[in-house]
Design a protein around this motif. Structure first.
Motif, mmCIF file in Angstrom:
data_model
loop_
_atom_site.group_PDB
_atom_site.id
_atom_site.type_symbol
_atom_site.label_atom_id
_atom_site.label_comp_id
_atom_site.label_asym_id
_atom_site.label_seq_id
_atom_site.Cartn_x
_atom_site.Cartn_y
_atom_site.Cartn_z
ATOM 1 N N PRO A 59 0.819 -1.233 0.000
ATOM 2 C CA PRO A 59 0.000 0.000 0.000
ATOM 3 C C PRO A 59 0.844 1.271 0.000
ATOM 4 O O PRO A 59 0.472 2.258 -0.644
ATOM 5 C CB PRO A 59 -0.821 -0.099 1.283
ATOM 6 N N LEU A 60 1.971 1.243 0.679
ATOM 7 C CA LEU A 60 2.842 2.423 0.685
ATOM 8 C C LEU A 60 3.397 2.700 -0.711
ATOM 9 O O LEU A 60 3.441 3.850 -1.150
ATOM 10 C CB LEU A 60 3.990 2.224 1.678
ATOM 11 N N LEU A 61 3.812 1.648 -1.407
ATOM 12 C CA LEU A 61 4.308 1.818 -2.770
ATOM 13 C C LEU A 61 3.204 2.306 -3.703
ATOM 14 O O LEU A 61 3.440 3.157 -4.565
ATOM 15 C CB LEU A 61 4.885 0.504 -3.282
ATOM 16 N N TYR A 62 2.003 1.782 -3.527
ATOM 17 C CA TYR A 62 0.880 2.179 -4.375
ATOM 18 C C TYR A 62 0.563 3.665 -4.199
ATOM 19 O O TYR A 62 0.433 4.403 -5.171
ATOM 20 C CB TYR A 62 -0.348 1.329 -4.054
ATOM 21 N N VAL A 63 0.468 4.092 -2.959
ATOM 22 C CA VAL A 63 0.145 5.502 -2.680
ATOM 23 C C VAL A 63 1.255 6.416 -3.200
ATOM 24 O O VAL A 63 0.979 7.463 -3.799
ATOM 25 C CB VAL A 63 -0.093 5.708 -1.172
#
Length: 73
Positions: A59-63
């Motif tokens: 999720p951190l990479l996606y955001v």
């Protein structure tokens, strides 16, 4: 062809984020298999440490990808 795909993803940052996270997931799984050549692929991929880190990292990479892509649009 890759340039067309890159332009396609630039216009759709949310889908581009999914593609980016998928590439990172695939690379992490390949890395886990290559780091443990004595074990079977199933044992290397089912390592619990790998599956603890990936749900936090994805999720951190996606955001980060979506925020950067939208900023550069």
């Amino acid at each position: 062809m890759m340039n067309d795909f890159n332009e396609f993803l630039k216009q759709r940052p949310y889908f581009g984020g999914v593609v980016f996270v998928g590439m990172v997931l695939g690379a992490a799984l390949a890395w886990a298999v290559l780091q443990q050549p004595a074990e079977s692929v199933l044992d290397a991929v089912s390592d619990p440490g790998l599956w603890v880190v990936l749900p936090v990292l994805a999720p951190l990479l996606y955001v980060a990808y979506v925020a950067t892509a939208r900023q550069n649009q």
